[in-house]
Enzyme design. Sequence first.
Site, PDB file in Angstrom:
ATOM      1  N   TYR A 160       4.359   5.303  11.350  1.00  0.00           N
ATOM      2  CA  TYR A 160       4.614   3.902  11.687  1.00  0.00           C
ATOM      3  C   TYR A 160       5.442   3.131  10.676  1.00  0.00           C
ATOM      4  O   TYR A 160       5.745   1.954  10.891  1.00  0.00           O
ATOM      5  CB  TYR A 160       3.293   3.160  11.936  1.00  0.00           C
TER       6      TYR A 160
ATOM      7  N   HIS B 195      -3.576   4.369   4.689  1.00  0.00           N
ATOM      8  CA  HIS B 195      -4.680   3.410   4.777  1.00  0.00           C
ATOM      9  C   HIS B 195      -5.963   4.052   4.267  1.00  0.00           C
ATOM     10  O   HIS B 195      -6.686   3.477   3.459  1.00  0.00           O
ATOM     11  CB  HIS B 195      -4.851   2.949   6.219  1.00  0.00           C
TER      12      HIS B 195
ATOM     13  N   ARG C  14       0.862  -1.178   0.000  1.00  0.00           N
ATOM     14  CA  ARG C  14       0.000   0.000   0.000  1.00  0.00           C
ATOM     15  C   ARG C  14       0.902   1.233   0.000  1.00  0.00           C
ATOM     16  O   ARG C  14       1.456   1.633   1.010  1.00  0.00           O
ATOM     17  CB  ARG C  14      -0.875  -0.019   1.256  1.00  0.00           C
TER      18      ARG C  14
END
Length: 376
Positions: free
Chosen positions: A283, A274, A270
């Site tokens: 993160y 998100h 990805r």
Amino acid sequence: MTIDSVRGAPATPAHAEPDLVQLLTPEGERVEHPDYPLDLSPEEIRGLYRDLVTVRRLDLEAVALTRQGELGIWASLLGQEAAQIGSGRALGDHDMAFPSYREHAVAWCRKVEPLKLLGLFRGVNHGGWDPAEHGFHLYTIVIGSQTLHATGYAMGIQRDGVLGTPSAGATIAYFGDGATSQGDVNESFVFASVFNAPVVFFCQNNQWAISEPLERQSRIPLYKRAQGYGFPGVRVDGNDVLACLAVTRKALEAARTGQGPTLIEAFTYRMGAHTTTDDPTRYRLKTEEEAWKLKDPIERVKAYLVRSDMADQSFFDEIEAEAKAVASDLRKQCLALPDPRPLEMFENVYAERHPLMTEEQEQFAAYLASFEEVSS
């Protein structure tokens, strides 16, 4: 474990078994795989490239619209175009796809108008397309529940007695790596296996379940989980549109002919957040993203077209112009979408009205009327 080895064909020795099915390298070199032959014309390959470029451009437009306050949220597919276009183009007329909320490219393959998708995220419709017409179910926000829907639908196809005939169809359920930790997904695996249902489970392993990395989801590669349920699993290069097409075609054909379910793990990444409410810089490392840029699904098809003399610069310029025009038109249509009447939220919810809904509707109508009284 290959599909054929589970179904009774001689298994490939473990040391010789490739972990990742790939037909097109990141450098654009065409390679062959003995279990997944694929013969496409130059026109078909150019068509896949057009799909990839167009859906990426539409996705970027939706992200921009969200940043400008025109959409409430958007789940970008950036980096996952090949997994979705490859699997989406493998679907037949009688197949039914059950998406999560990121399968915009599969929707494109099933001829769902992109505006219908934007209307959902703009909050002006409930999805807005006919699943039966497109062979594409409505988006599912609850993580993993669409796998149960797909399995149940597949069991219905099975009971129709059409498997193995020209009118046979199968279902395909799309979900991410994080969804494999959900109970619904595991329950659907059990039912699909026990009843030998004609369903393909297509997991887009994009490495991150929001901020949770894959290593906190599973101790083994996800495709190997199928082995414990008693059906085959295969891992495919999710950035390789040709491999995704070939692997999904084979799994769907197996389902349609009564050979049961398959789990496909499309190993991808990805590239974006998100959703547009997420900040991936909190993160994950930039170096990780840079490494995956070298595996870009669009660039490898472009390189293949160039090195095979199947396209020149004028073709690529034409595709870019087409995609830009489609995105521009989509923006205009989105901005022109009318806001729904507030009381419309009570319509098309239940087949028949019931007292509680009527009571809530009357209370909300009175609440809205109070503003008119104050303004007057």
